[in-house]
Design a protein around this motif. Structure first.
Motif, mmCIF file in Angstrom:
data_model
loop_
_atom_site.group_PDB
_atom_site.id
_atom_site.type_symbol
_atom_site.label_atom_id
_atom_site.label_comp_id
_atom_site.label_asym_id
_atom_site.label_seq_id
_atom_site.Cartn_x
_atom_site.Cartn_y
_atom_site.Cartn_z
ATOM 1 N N SER A 1 0.828 -1.211 0.000
ATOM 2 C CA SER A 1 0.000 0.000 0.000
ATOM 3 C C SER A 1 0.858 1.254 0.000
ATOM 4 C CB SER A 1 -0.925 -0.007 1.221
ATOM 5 O OG SER A 1 -0.202 0.182 2.431
ATOM 6 N N ASN A 2 2.049 1.156 0.573
ATOM 7 C CA ASN A 2 2.947 2.307 0.573
ATOM 8 C C ASN A 2 3.433 2.643 -0.831
ATOM 9 O OD1 ASN A 2 4.554 4.329 2.006
ATOM 10 N ND2 ASN A 2 6.320 3.087 1.410
ATOM 11 N N GLN A 3 3.451 1.627 -1.712
ATOM 12 C CA GLN A 3 3.830 1.861 -3.097
ATOM 13 C C GLN A 3 2.685 2.475 -3.900
ATOM 14 O OE1 GLN A 3 7.054 1.271 -4.077
ATOM 15 N NE2 GLN A 3 7.356 0.725 -1.913
ATOM 16 N N LEU A 4 1.455 2.204 -3.472
ATOM 17 C CA LEU A 4 0.280 2.702 -4.194
ATOM 18 C C LEU A 4 -0.171 4.069 -3.704
ATOM 19 C CD1 LEU A 4 -1.767 -0.641 -4.279
ATOM 20 C CD2 LEU A 4 -0.303 0.317 -6.079
ATOM 21 N N PHE A 5 0.019 4.309 -2.430
ATOM 22 C CA PHE A 5 -0.400 5.579 -1.835
ATOM 23 C C PHE A 5 0.799 6.197 -1.116
ATOM 24 C CE2 PHE A 5 -3.826 2.447 -1.539
ATOM 25 C CZ PHE A 5 -4.762 3.017 -2.389
ATOM 26 N N GLU A 6 0.801 7.473 -0.995
ATOM 27 C CA GLU A 6 1.905 8.150 -0.326
ATOM 28 C C GLU A 6 1.622 8.251 1.174
ATOM 29 O OE1 GLU A 6 3.360 11.737 -1.872
ATOM 30 O OE2 GLU A 6 3.505 11.040 -3.934
ATOM 31 N N TRP A 7 2.210 7.307 1.919
ATOM 32 C CA TRP A 7 2.111 7.346 3.372
ATOM 33 C C TRP A 7 3.078 8.410 3.899
ATOM 34 C CZ3 TRP A 7 0.670 3.133 7.097
ATOM 35 C CH2 TRP A 7 -0.240 2.214 6.527
ATOM 36 N N PRO A 8 2.755 9.052 5.035
ATOM 37 C CA PRO A 8 3.773 9.859 5.712
ATOM 38 C C PRO A 8 4.946 8.954 6.090
ATOM 39 C CG PRO A 8 1.595 10.350 6.586
ATOM 40 C CD PRO A 8 1.436 9.154 5.686
ATOM 41 N N GLU A 9 6.146 9.342 5.710
ATOM 42 C CA GLU A 9 7.300 8.451 5.862
ATOM 43 C C GLU A 9 7.517 8.024 7.306
ATOM 44 O OE1 GLU A 9 12.029 8.177 4.647
ATOM 45 O OE2 GLU A 9 10.850 9.944 4.122
ATOM 46 N N LEU A 10 7.377 8.952 8.248
ATOM 47 C CA LEU A 10 7.596 8.616 9.655
ATOM 48 C C LEU A 10 6.573 7.595 10.133
ATOM 49 C CD1 LEU A 10 9.081 9.043 12.319
ATOM 50 C CD2 LEU A 10 7.546 10.976 12.784
ATOM 51 N N LEU A 11 5.297 7.816 9.775
ATOM 52 C CA LEU A 11 4.244 6.884 10.185
ATOM 53 C C LEU A 11 4.499 5.494 9.611
ATOM 54 C CD1 LEU A 11 1.512 6.253 11.490
ATOM 55 C CD2 LEU A 11 0.408 7.050 9.365
ATOM 56 N N PHE A 12 4.918 5.445 8.351
ATOM 57 C CA PHE A 12 5.181 4.161 7.694
ATOM 58 C C PHE A 12 6.256 3.372 8.444
ATOM 59 C CE2 PHE A 12 7.866 1.783 4.668
ATOM 60 C CZ PHE A 12 6.940 0.837 4.248
ATOM 61 N N TRP A 13 7.359 4.032 8.771
ATOM 62 C CA TRP A 13 8.452 3.325 9.423
ATOM 63 C C TRP A 13 8.138 2.982 10.878
ATOM 64 C CZ3 TRP A 13 11.540 0.710 6.714
ATOM 65 C CH2 TRP A 13 11.907 1.135 5.439
ATOM 66 N N ILE A 14 7.315 3.788 11.538
ATOM 67 C CA ILE A 14 6.872 3.450 12.894
ATOM 68 C C ILE A 14 6.048 2.162 12.874
ATOM 69 C CG2 ILE A 14 5.315 4.130 14.768
ATOM 70 C CD1 ILE A 14 6.251 7.005 14.370
ATOM 71 N N ILE A 15 5.127 2.068 11.887
ATOM 72 C CA ILE A 15 4.284 0.871 11.771
ATOM 73 C C ILE A 15 5.134 -0.348 11.425
ATOM 74 C CG2 ILE A 15 2.443 -0.223 10.430
ATOM 75 C CD1 ILE A 15 1.151 2.534 10.201
ATOM 76 N N ILE A 16 6.071 -0.204 10.509
ATOM 77 C CA ILE A 16 6.950 -1.317 10.133
ATOM 78 C C ILE A 16 7.765 -1.779 11.337
ATOM 79 C CG2 ILE A 16 8.968 -1.973 8.764
ATOM 80 C CD1 ILE A 16 6.429 -1.895 7.137
ATOM 81 N N ALA A 17 8.309 -0.820 12.084
ATOM 82 C CA ALA A 17 9.111 -1.165 13.261
ATOM 83 C C ALA A 17 8.268 -1.877 14.311
ATOM 84 C CB ALA A 17 9.737 0.102 13.844
ATOM 85 N N ALA A 18 7.024 -1.411 14.489
ATOM 86 C CA ALA A 18 6.146 -2.030 15.479
ATOM 87 C C ALA A 18 5.827 -3.474 15.098
ATOM 88 C CB ALA A 18 4.859 -1.224 15.614
#
Length: 250
Positions: A35-52
Motif C-alpha cells: 500500500s505504501n507503493q500505491l499511496f503516499e504514506w507519511p514516511e515517519l508513520l510508515f516506518w513506525i508501523i513497520i518497526a512495530a
C-alpha cells in the motif's frame, strides 16, 4: 530416555505452534508495504508501523530463545532455590496441558521417586491452536493419564511434590483454576509442595510478547486462586525477568 534438547528448540516450538500469528502478521506487513507503493504514506508513520510489526514478530522469538534455550530452564538448576528434600521426595506428579517437555527430565532429577504424569487437556475447553499443534509433537511419558481439572485420581495427602510447569495458564476459567488447585492441595501431603512455573501478565512479558501477554495471568490472579484453594504460604523465585516460580505449601 534422552532428554537433551535440540539447539533453538524453544524458538522452533514458538514458530511451529504459533505459525498462524506469524503468517497473519507477515501478510499484514506485506499489505502495508504494497500500500505504501500505491499511496503516499507519511514516511515517519510508515516506518513506525513497520518497526512495530517487526518488533511484535521478532521480540517473542528472542525472549523465547533466552528463556527456553539459553537460561538453563530445562536443566532444572532453579530447583535448588525451591528447598526440595530430594531424599524424602518419594511420590511426584507432573500435570500438563497436553504438551509435555519435562516429565523425563523430572524423572532424571528424582530417579528414586515414583512419578505419575497427568494431562488435563480438554478439547472442548482448551481450544488454542498452539496447544492443539503442540500435542501432536509432544513426548508422552509412559502411563500418562488423561484427567479432568476437577479430579486428580489419587488419595488424599499422597504426594510429596506437584509440578505445574507452564501449563496451568491453559485453564482460562478462574473458578476452574480454584477447583483444580483445590485438588492439587488435597493430594499433596502436609510437608509437600506445589511448584508452579508461569509467565505473568506483567510489564516484562508485555514488552516481550506485546498483546500476547494476555494469554498469561497476573500474580494477583494466581494469588487469589491459590488463596481460595486453601493455600496459606508461598514464595516466589524469579527465573529471568519473564518467568516466575511459585512454591506453595498446603
Amino acid at each position: 530416555m534422552e532428554t537433551k534438547r535440540k539447539k533453538f528448540q524453544g524458538v522452533l516450538n514458538i514458530l511451529s505452534f504459533n505459525r498462524h500469528f506469524y503468517i497473519i502478521g507477515l501478510g499484514i506487513l506485506g499489505v502495508i508495504m504494497i500500500s505504501n507503493q500505491l499511496f503516499e504514506w507519511p514516511e515517519l508513520l510508515f516506518w513506525i508501523i513497520i518497526a512495530a510489526f517487526l518488533y511484535g514478530l521478532i521480540m517473542p522469538l528472542l525472549v523465547s530463545a533466552y528463556v527456553y534455550d539459553f537460561s538453563g530452564y530445562y536443566e532444572f538448576e532453579w530447583l535448588k532455590n525451591c528447598s526440595i528434600d530430594h531424599e524424602n521426595t518419594k511420590h511426584i506428579i507432573n500435570i500438563n496441558a497436553g504438551f509435555d517437555e519435562t516429565s523425563f527430565i523430572i524423572k532424571d532429577n528424582f530417579p528414586q521417586a515414583d512419578l505419575k504424569v497427568f494431562d488435563f487437556y480438554d478439547a472442548k475447553r482448551h481450544t488454542e491452536p498452539a496447544i492443539i499443534r503442540a500435542r501432536k509433537v509432544s513426548l508422552v511419558y509412559p502411563d500418562t493419564k488423561q484427567i479432568s481439572t476437577h479430579s486428580i485420581p489419587l488419595p488424599n495427602q499422597s504426594v510429596d511434590l506437584v509440578f505445574l510447569l507452564s501449563a496451568a495458564h491453559e485453564i482460562r476459567s478462574h473458578e476452574e483454576k480454584i477447583q483444580f488447585l483445590k485438588e492439587c492441595r488435597r493430594v499433596c501431603n502436609p510437608n509437600g509442595k506445589v511448584i508452579m512455573v508461569e509467565h505473568l501478565r506483567d510489564l516484562p512479558n508485555f514488552l516481550a510478547f506485546s498483546v500476547g501477554f494476555t494469554h498469561f495471568f497476573s500474580k494477583a490472579v494466581w494469588g487469589n486462586a491459590f488463596e481460595n484453594a486453601g493455600f496459606t504460604f508461598f514464595k516466589e523465585v524469579k527465573f529471568t525477568p519473564f518467568m516466575s516460580i511459585f512454591v506453595y505449601n498446603p
